[in-house]
Write an enzyme that holds these catalytic residues in place. Structure first.
Site, PDB file in Angstrom:
ATOM      1  N   CYS A 115      38.650  49.614  50.662  1.00  0.00           N
ATOM      2  CA  CYS A 115      39.239  48.260  50.665  1.00  0.00           C
ATOM      3  C   CYS A 115      38.697  47.573  49.428  1.00  0.00           C
ATOM      4  CB  CYS A 115      38.879  47.511  51.937  1.00  0.00           C
ATOM      5  SG  CYS A 115      39.516  48.280  53.447  1.00  0.00           S
ATOM      6  N   ALA A 116      39.202  47.972  48.273  1.00  0.00           N
ATOM      7  CA  ALA A 116      38.464  47.799  47.025  1.00  0.00           C
ATOM      8  C   ALA A 116      38.584  46.424  46.376  1.00  0.00           C
ATOM      9  CB  ALA A 116      38.906  48.863  46.021  1.00  0.00           C
ATOM     10  N   PRO A 154      38.589  42.574  45.360  1.00  0.00           N
ATOM     11  CA  PRO A 154      38.884  42.399  43.929  1.00  0.00           C
ATOM     12  C   PRO A 154      38.091  43.295  42.985  1.00  0.00           C
ATOM     13  CG  PRO A 154      37.441  40.659  44.645  1.00  0.00           C
ATOM     14  CD  PRO A 154      37.756  41.458  45.869  1.00  0.00           C
ATOM     15  N   GLY A 155      37.155  44.129  43.504  1.00  0.00           N
ATOM     16  CA  GLY A 155      36.583  45.152  42.651  1.00  0.00           C
ATOM     17  C   GLY A 155      35.115  45.061  42.322  1.00  0.00           C
ATOM     18  N   ASP A 171      43.636  50.028  47.817  1.00  0.00           N
ATOM     19  CA  ASP A 171      43.930  48.756  48.469  1.00  0.00           C
ATOM     20  C   ASP A 171      45.415  48.746  48.803  1.00  0.00           C
ATOM     21  OD1 ASP A 171      42.179  45.947  48.597  1.00  0.00           O
ATOM     22  OD2 ASP A 171      44.343  45.629  48.706  1.00  0.00           O
ATOM     23  N   CYS A 188      31.255  41.186  55.901  1.00  0.00           N
ATOM     24  CA  CYS A 188      30.548  39.918  55.737  1.00  0.00           C
ATOM     25  C   CYS A 188      30.630  39.079  57.005  1.00  0.00           C
ATOM     26  CB  CYS A 188      31.069  39.140  54.530  1.00  0.00           C
ATOM     27  SG  CYS A 188      32.860  38.893  54.509  1.00  0.00           S
TER      28      CYS A 188
END
Length: 469
Positions: free
Chosen positions: A280-281, A283-284, A301, A396
């Site tokens: 789930c990459a 924004p990188g 993604d 998170c």
């Protein structure tokens, strides 16, 4: 109605006819007051967050966000953001103060007025905005809104009294928790009342800006006035200015990433030459860490637009990865990976310092729903790893139902997999963030502030799993 000496002024005068203009006609003929549209936008967006549970980020998007907000100039948009973040951070205390001043509950049809009062109260109590301006513009909002016009005098009386008495009200509400009861109860059950209270208080502190640097953290901290954290991140001072203007940005020497968010990728250890999938990459930030560590990275993604942003971010950093647009729950690569990072979609309750709307747009049912999604994604992610390989799962969220409980349930069905614990002695300064089972569990109450640098980190859960081979 309001209390005591303001009662007489709380009721609007009736228009009894005659030759004079009606109140609404008088307002319509007056030029628009500076700052009015910004307050109107703030009240409208606050209503969407609190009443309709609409995420704030989407409404503040400059391309597809709230039309009234998008039409504002840069200064007014900054003011709207400040008002909204402040109001949402302090919402229970603001509501308690307004309840005291209004005395009796507002009628059901006056919900829009509640948001006007909240926006004004946030400015009077917590922002560097002249009180008279906050009061005047709130009254103006009430007068030009047919739903609120009959409450214009009430608005004036309540807010003027708040301006006079704000010090005493701030003192009286100091003990009011700034987090909603449903979330506070969950925090107390997991972390205890003291730690839960500290998490709530951390919400009121300015969020930090942390950088992940390619190399020489000490050197970049010196150049930028930063502080090197135990994670190896560089925390910028609270008055660092615009990020793109800082030294090293254009050269791609660092990227913005919360210190806690940098931990999952570091759990892998040496990745030189290994094939690694970031599932789930976008924004990188974590993709960049993996590539910087020498891995051959496949970044996946399901959003093509988010992948474009990832590629752009990597280009600035001089890093590269193979990108795949796909739903990871259905992703079946031709070859298995040496390691997989799954930073899963979650309730985001660990990011409340920078996204205070989360507490008002999410509820227990969202946590349960997202925990089920994470379990499904983790079970699939395990099938993408070579025998003997690693998988790091993270999110998170502060809630163990999205972390420890879910991982325990999955491992019970996969005896070939086990937790590979983080060893506290290998993470100096972060010992308190490592659980007895060897997973990372950070909270916003960790890492103290200094006189020049904000404290806290995002709440994160990260665990390293190893296939038995």
């Amino acid at each position: 109605m309001v209390l005591n000496d303001d009662k007489r002024r709380a009721h609007p005068k009736r228009h009894r006819g005659g030759k004079g203009p009606r109140p609404d006609e008088t307002v319509a003929n007056q030029p628009e007051k500076p700052g009015l549209r910004a307050r109107q936008a703030a009240a409208k967006i606050l209503a969407a967050v609190v009443d309709r549970r609409t995420p704030l980020d989407g409404m503040l998007d400059l391309e597809n966000g709230n039309p009234v907000y998008r039409q504002l100039n840069d200064a007014d948009r900054a003011l709207v953001r400040a008002i909204l973040n402040t109001a949402l951070r302090h919402l229970p205390r603001i509501e308690a103060i307004l309840d005291t001043l209004v005395g009796t509950p507002l009628p059901d049809g006056a919900r829009a007025l509640q948001h006007v009062l909240t926006v004004a109260a946030a400015q009077i109590l917590y922002l560097d905005v002249p009180d008279h301006s906050a009061v005047d513009l709130a009254v103006e909002q009430a007068q030009i809104d047919p739903r609120n016009r009959r409450f214009a005098s009430l608005t004036n009386a309540v807010l003027r009294r708040l301006s006079r008495e704000k010090a005493s009200h701030l003192t009286a509400t100091r003990g009011v928790s700034v987090i909603p009861a449903w979330f506070r109860d969950r925090l107390v059950a997991v972390y205890g009342s003291d730690h839960a209270a500290r998490i709530g208080e951390a919400l009121l502190e300015p969020s930090s800006i942390d950088l992940t640097v390619k190399s020489d953290a000490e050197g970049w901290a010196a150049k930028l006035g930063g502080l090197v954290l135990p994670t190896g991140s560089v925390r910028l001072p609270t008055s660092s200015g615009a990020i793109p203007a800082l030294e090293g940005f254009e050269a791609g020497e660092w990227w913005v990433q919360d210190a806690a968010a940098s931990l999952p990728a570091k759990l892998f250890g040496d990745l030189s030459g290994k094939r690694v999938a970031d599932l789930c990459a976008a924004p990188g930030g974590k993709t960049a860490q993996l590539a910087q560590a020498g891995a051959d990275v496949t970044a996946l993604d399901q959003s093509g637009n988010r992948l474009k942003r990832l590629v752009s971010n990597l280009a600035r950093l001089g890093l590269s990865a193979t990108t795949v647009e796909a739903n990871m729950a259905e992703y079946k690569p031709a070859d298995l990976f040496d390691a997989v990072l799954l930073d899963a979609p979650c309730s985001s309750t660990g990011t409340i310092r920078r996204h205070p709307d989360v507490l008002w747009t999410k509820g227990p049912e969202d946590i349960e729903k997202l925990a089920r999604l994470q379990e499904r994604l983790l079970r699939h992610a395990l099938t993408l790893v070579k025998p003997g390989g690693q998988l790091v799962f993270s999110n998170c969220s502060l809630d163990p139902s999205e972390g420890e409980e879910m991982v325990t349930r999955v491992l019970a069905d996969h005896p070939a997999w086990r937790i590979e614990p983080a060893i506290p002695t290998e993470w100096p300064g972060l010992e308190a963030a490592i659980s007895p089972l060897g997973a990372f569990r950070t909270t916003p109450a960790m890492l103290p502030a200094t006189t020049t640098h904000a404290g806290g980190v995002d709440g994160f859960y990260a665990v390293r799993l190893r296939h038995g081979g």
